[in-house]
Write a protein that holds these residues in place. Structure first.
Motif, PDB file in Angstrom:
ATOM      1  N   SER A   1      24.623  73.809  -6.379  1.00 27.73           N
ATOM      2  CA  SER A   1      23.503  74.595  -5.740  1.00 27.73           C
ATOM      3  C   SER A   1      22.420  74.526  -6.749  1.00 27.73           C
ATOM      4  O   SER A   1      22.740  74.427  -7.951  1.00 27.73           O
ATOM      5  CB  SER A   1      24.233  75.804  -5.313  1.00 27.73           C
ATOM      6  OG  SER A   1      25.051  75.753  -4.345  1.00 27.73           O
ATOM      7  N   TYR A   2      21.244  74.787  -6.305  1.00 28.64           N
ATOM      8  CA  TYR A   2      20.058  74.670  -7.422  1.00 28.64           C
ATOM      9  C   TYR A   2      18.985  75.822  -6.857  1.00 28.64           C
ATOM     10  O   TYR A   2      18.955  75.959  -5.367  1.00 28.64           O
ATOM     11  CB  TYR A   2      19.643  73.340  -7.694  1.00 28.64           C
ATOM     12  CG  TYR A   2      19.101  72.576  -6.747  1.00 28.64           C
ATOM     13  CD1 TYR A   2      17.790  72.611  -6.177  1.00 28.64           C
ATOM     14  CD2 TYR A   2      19.985  71.785  -5.790  1.00 28.64           C
ATOM     15  CE1 TYR A   2      17.340  72.081  -5.175  1.00 28.64           C
ATOM     16  CE2 TYR A   2      19.599  71.008  -4.779  1.00 28.64           C
ATOM     17  CZ  TYR A   2      18.161  71.050  -4.602  1.00 28.64           C
ATOM     18  OH  TYR A   2      17.883  70.352  -3.423  1.00 28.64           O
ATOM     19  N   ARG A   3      18.083  76.047  -7.580  1.00 27.97           N
ATOM     20  CA  ARG A   3      16.963  76.909  -7.292  1.00 27.97           C
ATOM     21  C   ARG A   3      15.695  76.030  -6.938  1.00 27.97           C
ATOM     22  O   ARG A   3      15.831  75.034  -8.048  1.00 27.97           O
ATOM     23  CB  ARG A   3      16.645  77.825  -8.202  1.00 27.97           C
ATOM     24  CG  ARG A   3      17.603  78.930  -8.493  1.00 27.97           C
ATOM     25  CD  ARG A   3      17.886  79.903  -7.447  1.00 27.97           C
ATOM     26  NE  ARG A   3      18.848  80.733  -7.439  1.00 27.97           N
ATOM     27  CZ  ARG A   3      19.141  81.737  -6.745  1.00 27.97           C
ATOM     28  NH1 ARG A   3      18.323  81.888  -5.462  1.00 27.97           N
ATOM     29  NH2 ARG A   3      20.101  82.582  -6.789  1.00 27.97           N
TER      30      ARG A   3
ATOM     31  N   SER B   1      14.182  79.302  -3.649  1.00 26.74           N
ATOM     32  CA  SER B   1      15.083  79.739  -2.742  1.00 26.74           C
ATOM     33  C   SER B   1      16.085  79.029  -3.434  1.00 26.74           C
ATOM     34  O   SER B   1      16.038  77.929  -4.013  1.00 26.74           O
ATOM     35  CB  SER B   1      14.801  79.521  -1.330  1.00 26.74           C
ATOM     36  OG  SER B   1      14.353  78.112  -1.334  1.00 26.74           O
ATOM     37  N   LYS B   2      17.580  79.193  -2.856  1.00 30.80           N
ATOM     38  CA  LYS B   2      18.660  78.564  -3.571  1.00 30.80           C
ATOM     39  C   LYS B   2      19.046  77.523  -2.350  1.00 30.80           C
ATOM     40  O   LYS B   2      19.219  77.868  -1.064  1.00 30.80           O
ATOM     41  CB  LYS B   2      20.034  79.331  -3.533  1.00 30.80           C
ATOM     42  CG  LYS B   2      21.132  79.116  -4.169  1.00 30.80           C
ATOM     43  CD  LYS B   2      22.382  80.014  -4.213  1.00 30.80           C
ATOM     44  CE  LYS B   2      23.610  79.196  -4.610  1.00 30.80           C
ATOM     45  NZ  LYS B   2      24.713  80.352  -4.666  1.00 30.80           N
ATOM     46  N   HIS B   3      19.330  76.553  -2.769  1.00 31.84           N
ATOM     47  CA  HIS B   3      19.554  74.947  -2.041  1.00 31.84           C
ATOM     48  C   HIS B   3      20.923  74.808  -2.242  1.00 31.84           C
ATOM     49  O   HIS B   3      21.378  74.704  -3.654  1.00 31.84           O
ATOM     50  CB  HIS B   3      18.864  74.182  -2.218  1.00 31.84           C
ATOM     51  CG  HIS B   3      17.165  74.445  -1.742  1.00 31.84           C
ATOM     52  ND1 HIS B   3      16.668  73.831  -0.626  1.00 31.84           N
ATOM     53  CD2 HIS B   3      16.484  74.982  -2.291  1.00 31.84           C
ATOM     54  CE1 HIS B   3      15.476  74.219  -0.521  1.00 31.84           C
ATOM     55  NE2 HIS B   3      15.487  75.003  -1.614  1.00 31.84           N
ATOM     56  N   THR B   4      21.838  74.452  -1.425  1.00 27.63           N
ATOM     57  CA  THR B   4      23.035  73.948  -1.639  1.00 27.63           C
ATOM     58  C   THR B   4      23.035  72.470  -0.970  1.00 27.63           C
ATOM     59  O   THR B   4      22.786  72.344   0.085  1.00 27.63           O
ATOM     60  CB  THR B   4      24.246  74.697  -1.000  1.00 27.63           C
ATOM     61  OG1 THR B   4      24.064  76.017  -1.546  1.00 27.63           O
ATOM     62  CG2 THR B   4      25.564  73.886  -1.338  1.00 27.63           C
TER      63      THR B   4
END
Length: 164
Positions: free
Chosen positions: A75-77, A85-88
């Motif tokens: 997961s990263y921003r 936003s946070k992405h996985t």
């Protein structure tokens, strides 16, 4: 839209006093094409991230993947401040037997999706070509794949080949 304004396809400031007199400019879809990963918004209560990813792969790419095959990468921003936003990110291998539909997303939601296959030998040219508009997630995914999956693929080739 910023890229369209930069290229002069639309004025940078389209404000007018009388909106009814402003003509609508239809831009070619190619003006807004960006290479992206299959993605979706996490907005379905009760569904896990893996279940949402499974639905997005089906909707956008046409593959019905088993949820248990989705491998979480990280997961990263995507940004900072108010727009971050946070992405996985997940990885899943697909095959022709999992291909059940055309994909393409939902036109009624403004999605214009075409699945693009990049040959393994061309990955670096694709990632480092600054003329190809792509998100940083795409570049990260290619680099992760090259470091994490390609060695396994090469090793399995050696197991079945006598030339290694």
């Amino acid at each position: 839209m910023c890229e369209c304004a930069r290229q002069g396809l639309v004025p940078a400031d389209e404000t007018t006093e009388d909106d009814s007199s402003q003509s609508v400019k239809l831009l070619p879809a190619s003006a807004g094409v960006t290479y992206e990963l299959c993605a979706g918004i996490v907005d379905k209560p009760g569904l896990s991230l893996q279940q949402i990813a499974k639905e997005e792969v089906l909707e956008e790419c046409g593959y019905d993947v088993p949820v248990e095959r989705l491998q979480k990468i990280t997961s990263y921003r995507s940004g900072v401040g108010v727009t971050g936003s946070k992405h996985t990110m997940f990885y899943v291998e697909v095959s022709d037997d999992l291909h059940v539909g055309s994909g393409g997303g939902q036109a009624e939601e403004g999605e214009l999706i075409e699945v693009v296959h990049v040959p393994l030998k061309d990955w670096q040219a694709f990632v480092f070509d600054e003329c190809i508009p792509k998100t940083v997630g795409v570049s990260f995914a290619f680099m992760w794949f090259h470091n994490s999956i390609v060695p396994r693929l090469q090793a399995s080739k050696c197991l079945v080949s006598t030339s290694c």
